[in-house]
Scaffold this motif. Structure first.
Motif, PDB file in Angstrom:
ATOM      1  N   VAL A  37     -73.827  -5.187  24.308  1.00 20.46           N
ATOM      2  CA  VAL A  37     -74.386  -3.974  23.526  1.00 20.46           C
ATOM      3  C   VAL A  37     -73.769  -4.059  21.885  1.00 20.46           C
ATOM      4  O   VAL A  37     -72.260  -3.831  22.786  1.00 20.46           O
ATOM      5  N   ARG A  38     -74.361  -3.573  21.225  1.00 20.01           N
ATOM      6  CA  ARG A  38     -74.260  -3.628  19.732  1.00 20.01           C
ATOM      7  C   ARG A  38     -74.384  -1.972  19.460  1.00 20.01           C
ATOM      8  O   ARG A  38     -75.922  -1.451  19.607  1.00 20.01           O
ATOM      9  N   ALA A  39     -73.768  -0.860  18.852  1.00 26.11           N
ATOM     10  CA  ALA A  39     -74.170   0.177  18.905  1.00 26.11           C
ATOM     11  C   ALA A  39     -73.665   1.278  17.178  1.00 26.11           C
ATOM     12  O   ALA A  39     -72.069   0.464  17.285  1.00 26.11           O
ATOM     13  N   LEU A  40     -74.387   1.992  16.847  1.00 24.51           N
ATOM     14  CA  LEU A  40     -73.787   2.181  15.340  1.00 24.51           C
ATOM     15  C   LEU A  40     -73.058   1.198  14.546  1.00 24.51           C
ATOM     16  O   LEU A  40     -72.049   1.578  14.030  1.00 24.51           O
ATOM     17  N   ALA A  41     -73.922   0.183  14.568  1.00 21.44           N
ATOM     18  CA  ALA A  41     -72.718  -0.507  13.367  1.00 21.44           C
ATOM     19  C   ALA A  41     -73.832  -0.589  11.958  1.00 21.44           C
ATOM     20  O   ALA A  41     -74.703  -1.188  12.053  1.00 21.44           O
ATOM     21  N   ALA A  78     -85.066   5.587   4.284  1.00 14.82           N
ATOM     22  CA  ALA A  78     -84.341   6.605   2.919  1.00 14.82           C
ATOM     23  C   ALA A  78     -83.026   6.243   2.555  1.00 14.82           C
ATOM     24  O   ALA A  78     -83.398   6.467   1.313  1.00 14.82           O
ATOM     25  N   LYS A  79     -82.948   6.142   2.939  1.00 17.89           N
ATOM     26  CA  LYS A  79     -81.461   4.558   2.065  1.00 17.89           C
ATOM     27  C   LYS A  79     -81.089   3.749   2.262  1.00 17.89           C
ATOM     28  O   LYS A  79     -82.151   2.991   3.556  1.00 17.89           O
ATOM     29  N   HIS A  80     -80.498   2.632   1.543  1.00 19.25           N
ATOM     30  CA  HIS A  80     -80.253   1.344   1.986  1.00 19.25           C
ATOM     31  C   HIS A  80     -78.706   1.511   2.690  1.00 19.25           C
ATOM     32  O   HIS A  80     -78.977   0.608   3.281  1.00 19.25           O
ATOM     33  N   PHE A  81     -79.232   2.589   3.513  1.00 22.98           N
ATOM     34  CA  PHE A  81     -77.995   2.417   4.704  1.00 22.98           C
ATOM     35  C   PHE A  81     -78.388   2.933   6.427  1.00 22.98           C
ATOM     36  O   PHE A  81     -79.098   3.300   6.098  1.00 22.98           O
ATOM     37  N   ALA A  82     -78.108   1.868   6.980  1.00 21.31           N
ATOM     38  CA  ALA A  82     -78.684   1.874   8.182  1.00 21.31           C
ATOM     39  C   ALA A  82     -77.518   2.140   9.331  1.00 21.31           C
ATOM     40  O   ALA A  82     -76.161   1.351   9.407  1.00 21.31           O
ATOM     41  N   PHE A  83     -78.123   1.941  10.692  1.00 17.80           N
ATOM     42  CA  PHE A  83     -77.243   1.001  11.997  1.00 17.80           C
ATOM     43  C   PHE A  83     -77.428   0.007  12.461  1.00 17.80           C
ATOM     44  O   PHE A  83     -79.232  -0.119  12.167  1.00 17.80           O
ATOM     45  N   GLN A  84     -77.566  -1.073  13.114  1.00 20.73           N
ATOM     46  CA  GLN A  84     -77.741  -1.747  13.679  1.00 20.73           C
ATOM     47  C   GLN A  84     -77.849  -1.530  14.900  1.00 20.73           C
ATOM     48  O   GLN A  84     -76.256  -1.205  15.215  1.00 20.73           O
ATOM     49  N   ALA A  85     -78.689  -1.652  15.770  1.00 18.43           N
ATOM     50  CA  ALA A  85     -77.934  -1.872  17.467  1.00 18.43           C
ATOM     51  C   ALA A  85     -78.922  -2.455  18.099  1.00 18.43           C
ATOM     52  O   ALA A  85     -79.998  -3.703  18.260  1.00 18.43           O
ATOM     53  N   GLN A  86     -78.527  -3.362  19.023  1.00 16.98           N
ATOM     54  CA  GLN A  86     -79.044  -4.413  20.059  1.00 16.98           C
ATOM     55  C   GLN A  86     -79.091  -4.314  21.073  1.00 16.98           C
ATOM     56  O   GLN A  86     -77.552  -4.066  21.291  1.00 16.98           O
ATOM     57  N   VAL A  87     -79.148  -4.779  22.525  1.00 19.58           N
ATOM     58  CA  VAL A  87     -78.796  -5.216  23.766  1.00 19.58           C
ATOM     59  C   VAL A  87     -79.405  -6.501  23.719  1.00 19.58           C
ATOM     60  O   VAL A  87     -80.726  -7.104  23.836  1.00 19.58           O
ATOM     61  N   GLY A  88     -78.471  -6.545  24.804  1.00 20.60           N
ATOM     62  CA  GLY A  88     -79.386  -8.312  25.928  1.00 20.60           C
ATOM     63  C   GLY A  88     -78.631  -8.728  26.784  1.00 20.60           C
ATOM     64  O   GLY A  88     -77.104  -8.670  26.926  1.00 20.60           O
ATOM     65  N   LEU A  89     -78.910 -10.277  26.937  1.00 21.95           N
ATOM     66  CA  LEU A  89     -78.197 -10.983  28.378  1.00 21.95           C
ATOM     67  C   LEU A  89     -78.146 -12.324  28.273  1.00 21.95           C
ATOM     68  O   LEU A  89     -79.526 -12.370  27.812  1.00 21.95           O
ATOM     69  N   GLY A  90     -77.799 -12.906  28.610  1.00 20.98           N
ATOM     70  CA  GLY A  90     -77.755 -14.585  28.840  1.00 20.98           C
ATOM     71  C   GLY A  90     -76.961 -15.065  29.670  1.00 20.98           C
ATOM     72  O   GLY A  90     -75.733 -14.407  30.682  1.00 20.98           O
ATOM     73  N   LEU A  91     -76.775 -16.260  29.502  1.00 17.35           N
ATOM     74  CA  LEU A  91     -75.760 -16.776  30.502  1.00 17.35           C
ATOM     75  C   LEU A  91     -74.325 -17.872  28.842  1.00 17.35           C
ATOM     76  O   LEU A  91     -74.783 -18.263  28.561  1.00 17.35           O
ATOM     77  N   ILE A  92     -73.340 -17.835  29.528  1.00 13.51           N
ATOM     78  CA  ILE A  92     -72.351 -18.666  29.217  1.00 13.51           C
ATOM     79  C   ILE A  92     -71.729 -19.964  29.946  1.00 13.51           C
ATOM     80  O   ILE A  92     -72.007 -19.917  31.175  1.00 13.51           O
TER      81      ILE A  92
END
Length: 180
Positions: free
Chosen positions: A108-112, A127-141
């Motif tokens: 999980v990524r939050a407030l990037a 509203a502006k060029h500034f934002a936050f990225q959030a991402q959540v995922g699952l997988g295999l290594i």
């Protein structure tokens, strides 16, 4: 302008300290899907690159990391067809018990903090060029080779700091990378 953003991301990535202790992680991602809650039908897509350059291992099952990411985000809507996003992200990674050579993982990524090259994508407006990225995922290594596969959901918004704050979403993102 596109080349300038791409060059800035590459410069940032290659200026990071690279060590051979499994701290670094590079992945490519591609994604596609409908924009939830859009006023009109809009499908978004992305192509991106992520580079994780710092990892704090809390235990064998959990680590916190920092990375930078570049995303090209486009839409099939007739206006405001694309933007570039550059993010500095914190990430929490949780590892499950391995099954043979494969180990399931969740992230999980939050407030990037993110810079968006445009304030509009299709019908979505920030509203502006500034934002936050959030991402959540699952997988295999794959443990012996350190190759990673994951499916995730990616979102950009300004967390209601400014109005308007129409989120930009890519519902299905495929991530493929390697830890080195």
């Amino acid at each position: 302008m596109t080349q300038l953003y791409f060059r800035a991301v590459l410069l940032l990535i290659f200026s990071m300290k690279v060590t051979a202790n499994d701290t670094n992680f590079m992945s490519v991602n591609v994604g596609y899907g409908p924009q939830p809650s859009a006023e009109v039908s809009q499908r978004n897509y992305t192509v991106g690159l992520d580079y994780e350059f710092y990892r704090y291992k809390r235990s064998e099952k959990q680590w916190l990391s920092l990375g930078v990411g570049y995303s090209y985000v486009g839409t099939d809507y007739e206006h405001n067809r694309s933007l570039h996003a550059v993010s500095l992200y914190p990430q929490l990674t949780l590892l499950a018990t391995p099954y043979g050579e494969w180990q399931p993982w969740f992230f999980v990524r939050a407030l990037a903090p993110t810079y968006l090259s445009e304030k509009n994508l299709g019908t979505r407006t920030q509203a502006k060029h500034f934002a936050f990225q959030a991402q959540v995922g699952l997988g295999l290594i794959h443990q012996p080779s350190k190759w990673n596969l994951a499916l995730s959901y990616k979102h950009f918004s300004n967390a209601n700091l400014y109005q308007p704050n129409d989120g930009i979403d890519i519902p299905l993102v495929f991530n493929f990378g390697k830890r080195f």
